[in-house]
Design a protein around this motif. Structure first.
Motif, PDB file in Angstrom:
ATOM      1  N   VAL A  14     -15.878 -23.936 -36.661  1.00  0.00           N
ATOM      2  CA  VAL A  14     -16.456 -24.596 -35.628  1.00  0.00           C
ATOM      3  C   VAL A  14     -16.564 -23.830 -34.246  1.00  0.00           C
ATOM      4  O   VAL A  14     -17.576 -23.734 -33.447  1.00  0.00           O
ATOM      5  N   MET A  15     -15.437 -22.807 -33.967  1.00  0.00           N
ATOM      6  CA  MET A  15     -15.735 -21.918 -32.886  1.00  0.00           C
ATOM      7  C   MET A  15     -16.933 -21.103 -33.093  1.00  0.00           C
ATOM      8  O   MET A  15     -17.561 -20.760 -32.034  1.00  0.00           O
ATOM      9  N   LEU A  16     -17.152 -20.665 -34.381  1.00  0.00           N
ATOM     10  CA  LEU A  16     -18.181 -19.476 -34.444  1.00  0.00           C
ATOM     11  C   LEU A  16     -19.643 -20.123 -34.242  1.00  0.00           C
ATOM     12  O   LEU A  16     -20.446 -19.718 -33.599  1.00  0.00           O
ATOM     13  N   ALA A  17     -19.542 -21.582 -34.863  1.00  0.00           N
ATOM     14  CA  ALA A  17     -20.803 -22.147 -34.492  1.00  0.00           C
ATOM     15  C   ALA A  17     -21.151 -22.410 -33.283  1.00  0.00           C
ATOM     16  O   ALA A  17     -22.290 -22.394 -32.758  1.00  0.00           O
ATOM     17  N   LEU A  18     -20.190 -22.834 -32.439  1.00  0.00           N
ATOM     18  CA  LEU A  18     -20.314 -23.077 -30.798  1.00  0.00           C
ATOM     19  C   LEU A  18     -20.648 -21.894 -30.349  1.00  0.00           C
ATOM     20  O   LEU A  18     -21.807 -21.882 -29.333  1.00  0.00           O
ATOM     21  N   ILE A  19     -20.203 -20.656 -30.550  1.00  0.00           N
ATOM     22  CA  ILE A  19     -20.653 -19.437 -29.779  1.00  0.00           C
ATOM     23  C   ILE A  19     -22.069 -18.964 -30.167  1.00  0.00           C
ATOM     24  O   ILE A  19     -22.978 -18.616 -29.403  1.00  0.00           O
ATOM     25  N   LEU A  20     -22.345 -19.205 -31.487  1.00  0.00           N
ATOM     26  CA  LEU A  20     -23.657 -18.869 -31.951  1.00  0.00           C
ATOM     27  C   LEU A  20     -24.770 -20.080 -31.281  1.00  0.00           C
ATOM     28  O   LEU A  20     -25.847 -19.512 -30.890  1.00  0.00           O
ATOM     29  N   GLY A  21     -24.531 -21.147 -31.198  1.00  0.00           N
ATOM     30  CA  GLY A  21     -25.227 -21.967 -30.435  1.00  0.00           C
ATOM     31  C   GLY A  21     -25.310 -21.710 -28.951  1.00  0.00           C
ATOM     32  O   GLY A  21     -26.599 -21.808 -28.421  1.00  0.00           O
ATOM     33  N   LEU A  22     -24.439 -21.240 -28.374  1.00  0.00           N
ATOM     34  CA  LEU A  22     -24.472 -21.221 -26.949  1.00  0.00           C
ATOM     35  C   LEU A  22     -25.374 -19.643 -26.837  1.00  0.00           C
ATOM     36  O   LEU A  22     -26.236 -19.714 -25.732  1.00  0.00           O
ATOM     37  N   ILE A  23     -25.198 -18.696 -27.569  1.00  0.00           N
ATOM     38  CA  ILE A  23     -26.030 -17.264 -27.523  1.00  0.00           C
ATOM     39  C   ILE A  23     -27.371 -17.931 -27.883  1.00  0.00           C
ATOM     40  O   ILE A  23     -28.457 -17.481 -26.913  1.00  0.00           O
ATOM     41  N   LEU A  24     -27.976 -18.805 -28.785  1.00  0.00           N
ATOM     42  CA  LEU A  24     -29.010 -18.923 -29.214  1.00  0.00           C
ATOM     43  C   LEU A  24     -29.766 -19.880 -27.779  1.00  0.00           C
ATOM     44  O   LEU A  24     -31.029 -19.735 -27.512  1.00  0.00           O
ATOM     45  N   ILE A  25     -29.003 -20.932 -27.329  1.00  0.00           N
ATOM     46  CA  ILE A  25     -29.452 -21.681 -26.192  1.00  0.00           C
ATOM     47  C   ILE A  25     -29.653 -20.811 -24.950  1.00  0.00           C
ATOM     48  O   ILE A  25     -30.919 -20.982 -24.283  1.00  0.00           O
ATOM     49  N   GLY A  26     -28.810 -19.978 -24.713  1.00  0.00           N
ATOM     50  CA  GLY A  26     -28.968 -18.804 -23.477  1.00  0.00           C
ATOM     51  C   GLY A  26     -30.226 -17.893 -23.685  1.00  0.00           C
ATOM     52  O   GLY A  26     -30.823 -17.650 -22.557  1.00  0.00           O
TER      53      GLY A  26
END
Length: 300
Positions: free
Chosen positions: A276-288
């Motif tokens: 979940v933490m990895l998915a959240l970090i990757l999602g924030l990177i993609l959105i940013g």
């Protein structure tokens, strides 16, 4: 008057049905794919998120306890640090080298066909064959050490020392260089030649054209290539696992190795929380990245 009113209502209802059909048709066409994504991706991930807040049995709510245990785990710290280091080294190298090669091949013109095929060849080679070659090449008694000894240079144990990190970087670059190069070439071909001709008429040299024309117009391609390279970086586990096994040298112990070991031990609490933490970090990177691209696109 009645005929005019009838025609008016017929046109109105016809336009309404057409608009609805135009809106519904894409969703009908997307329904099979969306159903597959929901059933095989979104629902399982939702269950992973749920389990990350439960105990091992999956019935008692424990809050953030699983997340704390992951963050305090020394193996997680090592794997996360190695993964960040790997991304920080590989992504700039891959993007810059592939862009340089793309520019060279564009200048070569028709003569570059064989070279393009050569750079894309690693994508067509099976992973097992690739790993076997790298094992033979970097093994302590392998091809590289044989060549070095013949040249009077002492060899090294590459896979059981910190040099293993360099081997993994080399494998990643060799595997993805041709793919990124083709993406850059497609972006370069989309830049009109008239812009370069106009700039040269104004006295601009090659460096000025690259800085003021090529770089700004390549920004969308750069973001796309960077995101795809980031995704491909997380696929390097297959090569790392086949080269060095479950527990490789500490320098190449990545998050994928950690997840694999936790899965084999059925440590669901840590595995779900880390996922979940990895998915959240990757999602924030993609959105940013998307927000930055949109901002720069409006600025251009």
């Amino acid at each position: 008057m009645q005929k005019k009113q009838r025609r008016h209502w017929v046109k109105k209802w016809t336009s309404i049905f057409q608009n609805r059909r135009e809106r519904i048709t894409p969703w009908i066409l997307l329904a099979p794919s969306l159903s597959g994504v929901c059933i095989f991706v979104l629902l399982p991930f939702a269950d992973v998120v749920r389990r990350s807040f439960l105990n091992a049995v999956g019935s008692e709510f424990v809050g953030l306890k699983n997340y704390k245990s992951v963050l305090q785990n020394t193996a997680f710290e090592l794997a996360a640090g190695n993964t960040v280091r790997f991304l920080a080294v590989c992504l700039p190298l891959l993007l810059s080298i592939s862009l340089f090669l793309g520019l060279l091949l564009l200048r070569a013109g028709e003569k570059s066909g064989i070279l393009k095929s050569g750079f894309l060849l690693p994508m067509a080679v099976p992973a097992g064959s690739v790993v076997l070659f790298w094992q033979l090449f970097f093994d302590k008694g392998g091809i590289l050490n044989e060549l070095l000894e013949q040249a009077g240079v002492r060899g090294a144990d590459y896979m059981n020392t910190p040099k293993a990190f360099g081997v993994l970087v080399a494998v990643y670059l060799w595997k993805n260089l041709g793919y990124d190069m083709i993406l850059w070439i497609s972006g370069l071909l989309g830049i009109p030649d008239s812009l370069y001709e106009a700039a040269k008429m104004d006295g601009a040299n090659g460096v000025m054209c690259f800085v003021h024309i090529t770089c700004p117009l390549l920004l969308p391609t750069a973001f796309l290539t960077g995101i795809l390279s980031l995704v491909n970086a997380f696929k390097v586990f297959r090569e790392a696992y086949m080269i060095a096994g479950n527990y490789p040298h500490d320098s190449i112990y990545m998050l994928q190795n950690l997840f694999n070991n936790w899965f084999l031990k059925l440590d669901m609490q840590k595995m779900t929380a880390a996922a979940v933490m990895l998915a959240l970090i990757l999602g924030l990177i993609l959105i940013g990245s998307q927000k930055i691209e949109e901002k720069w696109g409006r600025g251009m």
